[in-house]
Design an enzyme around this catalytic site. Structure first.
Site, PDB file in Angstrom:
ATOM      1  N   TYR A 636      54.928  50.074  27.523  1.00 59.52           N
ATOM      2  CA  TYR A 636      54.613  51.326  26.809  1.00 59.52           C
ATOM      3  C   TYR A 636      55.007  52.601  27.910  1.00 59.52           C
ATOM      4  O   TYR A 636      56.296  52.816  27.479  1.00 59.52           O
ATOM      5  CB  TYR A 636      52.985  51.863  26.588  1.00 59.52           C
ATOM      6  N   SER A 717      55.914  53.036  19.126  1.00 59.51           N
ATOM      7  CA  SER A 717      56.051  54.634  19.471  1.00 59.51           C
ATOM      8  C   SER A 717      57.062  54.726  20.534  1.00 59.51           C
ATOM      9  O   SER A 717      58.082  54.207  20.691  1.00 59.51           O
ATOM     10  CB  SER A 717      54.769  55.234  19.723  1.00 59.51           C
ATOM     11  N   ASP A 800      53.952  58.117   8.250  1.00 59.48           N
ATOM     12  CA  ASP A 800      54.138  58.506   9.837  1.00 59.48           C
ATOM     13  C   ASP A 800      54.934  59.893   9.826  1.00 59.48           C
ATOM     14  O   ASP A 800      55.944  59.865   9.863  1.00 59.48           O
ATOM     15  CB  ASP A 800      54.669  57.514  10.632  1.00 59.48           C
ATOM     16  N   HIS A 832      50.961  56.698  11.808  1.00 57.17           N
ATOM     17  CA  HIS A 832      51.779  56.582  13.134  1.00 57.17           C
ATOM     18  C   HIS A 832      51.128  55.451  13.744  1.00 57.17           C
ATOM     19  O   HIS A 832      51.539  54.558  14.122  1.00 57.17           O
ATOM     20  CB  HIS A 832      51.563  57.581  14.180  1.00 57.17           C
TER      21      HIS A 832
END
Length: 859
Positions: A636, A717, A800, A832
């Protein structure tokens, strides 16, 4: 959309503008740029807010109105041949632009005074100028007109007309702008999220991808296995502790949309609690013919009524409605808000603090409320009293209220940026007073009158010693604030914990009797309990929980002594622990094993990044692999979010049990070592997060765990940005990519979804210096037709409204056009999260695992 067209005199005054001809070339020299200060001196009215974002971006009707206004102004010549752009000075840096970003075009029109003509903003107004911008942006840039930034003689205060004080842009900035602007984006049309043409493209891509992946024999088995686990009734029903109750939201096969329910804390301890259903979302959706998705609830201090947040399809925009808990019915004429990105909380039983979309100018450039109002029960919303207004350049503003037996503590939180905030105490008369907390204070809760927060930056309060970033502090709010000015913090501050270089505070929760913190050392956790003691001191104890995994705070009761925690690791199923208030947590519920972990092991290694930084990562795989194995590397690396050990049935059943390895990289940008670890990869240092990820990939190969053709990468994301950037930068390191709900076009991200709120993380591409570093890694701008990339699957969701599906759509379209191996799948619901219910989630994950198995060869 336009207020009015300019009068005849305005049109006549602008006729001369049409005599200027097309934009000058670099060879012919540029007209002199007019300094912003000169515009102000000319008496131009400045629009509210400092952040310029087009509220009508892509709106064809507004563009049509803008075309009419453009024609009436008779200014084709000074805006480029056939009116296909605009030449004028940018508010951002005083350099002249042809075309440019929306904010630059707006500045040029609103403030622009080419050849001494009057600025247009004060004449036609902000809305009219935005219609012009929308029209101009709808037209293609001609090939024969320069689109690079150029510099003339900018007359800043104190400079003469001879050229002294010239504003120069460096070669890197000019090249970055040239790359950004030299050709129009052929896939802008895909940014129309719900447009007929883009959705036809989505439908075709979905059919193509589903036809390939769902035809694989493993797909349906994987889908059923995931759905069975997600719908299993022996899952742990996590909940919120309020008074004597546990509140829980539950989804299963019988209730795919979910039920909201509660039981007593005592009954919850039983293996099969007797739940009291408060709302059946499936029934509500059926009755109202709405695709409701649960987004949470908040109740009054006495638990009489609750505000429910319901989303259509799973987006961040919600409808707010008030439910009477005793009647199990919505309150007639109760508090309710139309669909918007609202913020609302109870001040007391009959009063709420709220912000919503009140109309033009009421939302920030990031798309969140900037106005906080106080609304009394029974009064129309129009009579709600404004108690605070933030700026349009802020991320947002919201009311924050803490209730416990000692009383109510009410604040306004002004989010100046994504990582900076101001806090204001709300007095009984509705007035606000700023509290003496630093901008980097991250509020976590309140224990009585003590606000609990962590520091994102070092802080030295007046009359006090320096406090280190990452520390956990309390500030006792005075019962009475001094008349005039702000109270001083020094006498009411306490430091509860200061992490060392190997530690970080990951989660914090405040209960009635204690403050709880999940503190990690080299990415494995423990729970600390801080209790107030005499003389403003606090005690610190550590709960007896298992070691070697993650410790999470599930809930802390603001009205009682109870708290709940959970422990898990990559191979240990989650166990829920309950603390009755005596500091002796007992196991309450455990998740059954979803896969056989007896032959698996987890090890932590450290890779060395490009600048010498040691980067931790966890590897879970078989105890005695025969050689390199298919591996999924997950990461991430953003927003100070930590990737701590977790028990994943999906990876266990569908990857580890089939002989693969699962790796999680704790790269910079995350919060694994506190704010400093996050800040090390902010803004111009973003590349360090990608260097870290690449270092882990190389280390996996060096250790013989896998090989590049066997190494797949996955992220969602910001993690989707991570894996797409790494795919573009170092394609030879990877064998496959799964990119979920990603950011990718980092030159336009601030104009897409909630992207403007993330400028503190990535930078603002409309600032030339920022654009220079963003252009170096933005995947959409750097993917090339003449390079070979690993095969990639993009997964996203139409609903989203945070990141939006735009990034994945455009990248997939560009890579397909370039001839690369790409699959794309867009769920029409889910927000999302990518999925609104268990069936959609099972589909998304089954597609992902089948894809990885096909490309990497597992099982």
């Amino acid at each position: 959309m336009l207020r009015s067209l300019p009068g005849l005199s305005m049109c006549l005054a602008l006729i001369a503008c049409g005599q200027h001809g097309a934009a000058p070339s670099e060879q012919s020299g540029a007209p002199p740029a007019i300094a912003y200060e000169a515009h102000l001196a000319a008496g131009v009215r400045v629009p509210a807010g400092a952040t310029l974002r087009n509220p009508h971006e892509g709106d064809a009707a507004v563009a049509k109105n803008g075309a009419s206004l453009f024609t009436a102004m008779n200014c084709d010549g000074c805006h480029g041949t056939d009116g296909s752009g605009w030449v004028g000075p940018s508010l951002a840096d005083r350099r002249w632009r042809y075309g440019g970003a929306d904010g630059e075009i707006f500045s040029s029109i609103y403030y622009g005074r080419p050849k001494g003509m009057p600025a247009f903003g004060g004449t036609v107004g902000t809305e009219a100028v935005w219609s012009l911008v929308t029209y101009i942006r709808s037209l293609p840039l001609p090939d024969d007109v320069p689109t690079e930034s150029w510099v003339g003689e900018a007359r800043a205060p104190g400079t003469g007309a001879s050229g002294e004080g010239k504003v120069n842009s460096g070669p890197e900035q000019r090249q970055a702008h040239r790359e950004h602007s030299a050709s129009p984006d052929p896939y802008l049309w895909l940014e129309d999220v719900h447009g007929a043409k883009p959705l036809e493209w989505v439908k075709a891509q979905n059919a193509r991808s589903a036809g390939i992946l769902k035809a694989d024999p493993s797909y349906h088995k994987d889908y059923e296995a995931i759905l069975k686990v997600m719908d299993a009734t022996d899952r742990i029903p996590y909940g919120d502790l309020e008074h004597q109750y546990v509140f829980n939201f539950w989804q299963d096969a019988e209730h795919p949309k979910g039920i909201w329910r509660r039981t007593t804390i005592a009954d919850y301890a039983h293996s099969a609690p007797s739940w009291d259903i408060l709302l059946d979302l499936d029934q509500l959706a059926k009755d109202e013919h709405e695709n409701w998705v649960w987004k949470g609830a908040e109740c009054t201090p006495a638990l009489k009524r609750c505000l429910l947040h319901l989303s259509r399809g799973g987006g961040d925009a919600v409808v707010v409605r008030e439910l009477d808990l005793a009647a199990r019915a919505f309150v007639k004429d109760g508090f309710q808000l139309a669909e918007a990105k609202s913020a609302v909380t109870y001040l007391d039983e009959d009063t709420v603090l709220f912000g919503t979309d009140f109309g033009p100018g009421s939302m920030t450039a990031s798309g969140y409320p900037r106005i906080v109002k106080l609304w009394k029960r029974g009064a129309p919303q129009s009579q709600a009293r404004t108690i605070y207004e933030g700026r349009q350049s802020d991320v947002g503003a919201q009311g924050v209220v803490f209730h416990d037996p000692s009383g109510t503590l009410a604040l306004v939180e002004r989010d100046v940026g994504f990582f900076t905030a101001e806090y204001y105490l709300i007095a009984s008369d509705g007035t606000t007073r700023q509290l003496p907390l630093p901008l980097g204070a991250d509020l976590k809760g309140a224990q009585g009158r003590n606000l609990v927060f962590t520091l994102r930056e070092d802080w030295t309060p007046p009359k006090s010693q320096r406090m280190s970033k990452g520390s956990l502090l309390t500030y006792r709010v005075p019962d009475r604030l001094p008349a005039g000015g702000r109270p001083e913090a020094a006498d009411t501050l306490a430091v509860l914990y200061t992490p060392d270089a190997h530690s970080a505070i990951d989660e914090v929760a405040a209960g009635r009797d204690a403050v709880y913190a999940s503190i990690y050392h080299d990415v494995t956790g423990a729970i600390h309990v801080f209790r107030p003691a005499a003389g403003g001191k606090w005690s610190d104890s550590t709960l007896s929980l298992p070691a070697g995994g993650s410790t999470h705070i599930v809930a802390a009761n603001s009205w009682g002594p109870e708290a709940q925690f959970r422990f898990e690791s990559y191979t240990t199923p989650t166990t829920l622990y309950a603390d009755a208030g005596d500091g002796k947590p007992l196991p309450l519920k455990s998740l059954p094993a979803r896969f056989d972990a007896s032959s698996l092991r987890t090890e932590q290694f450290f890779a060395t990044s490009k600048d010498g930084t040691r980067v931790p990562y966890f590897v879970t795989l078989g105890r005695a692999p025969a050689g390199p194995v298919p591996t999924v590397l997950y990461g991430y690396g953003g927003f100070e979010i930590s990737m701590t050990p977790s028990y994943s049935p999906n990876f266990g059943m569908l990857w580890l049990s089939r002989g693969g390895a699962f790796v999680v990289a704790n790269i910079r940008g995350g919060g694994e070592y506190g704010p400093a670890w996050h800040q090390a990869a902010l803004l111009q240092n973003r590349q360090k997060a990608y260097d870290d990820f690449q270092a882990v990939a190389r280390d996996l190969v060096k250790r013989g765990i896998t090989t590049p053709p066997q190494l797949g990468i996955m992220g969602g994301s910001n993690g989707g940005l991570l894996v797409s950037a790494n795919m573009v930068q170092r394609p030879e390191l990877f064998g496959a990519v799964v990119c979920q709900v990603p950011l990718i076009d980092m030159i336009r991200y601030t104009h897409i979804g909630a992207g403007a709120s993330w400028a503190a993380e990535y930078g603002d591409p409309e600032r030339p210096a920022d654009r220079t570093w963003i252009m170096k890694y933005s995947p959409y701008q750097n993917v090339k037709a003449d390079r070979s990339y690993p095969p990639v699957l993009f997964v996203t969701a139409t609903s989203d409204d945070r990141v939006t599906p735009v990034h994945a759509r455009k990248m997939a379209a560009r890579m397909l056009e370039q001839g690369h191996e790409v699959l794309f799948y867009e769920n029409t619901d889910g927000g999302h999260a990518g999925a609104a219910d268990h069936k959609q989630a099972a589909e998304m994950w089954a597609l992902s695992f089948v894809y990885l198995a096909l490309k990497l060869g597992v099982g």
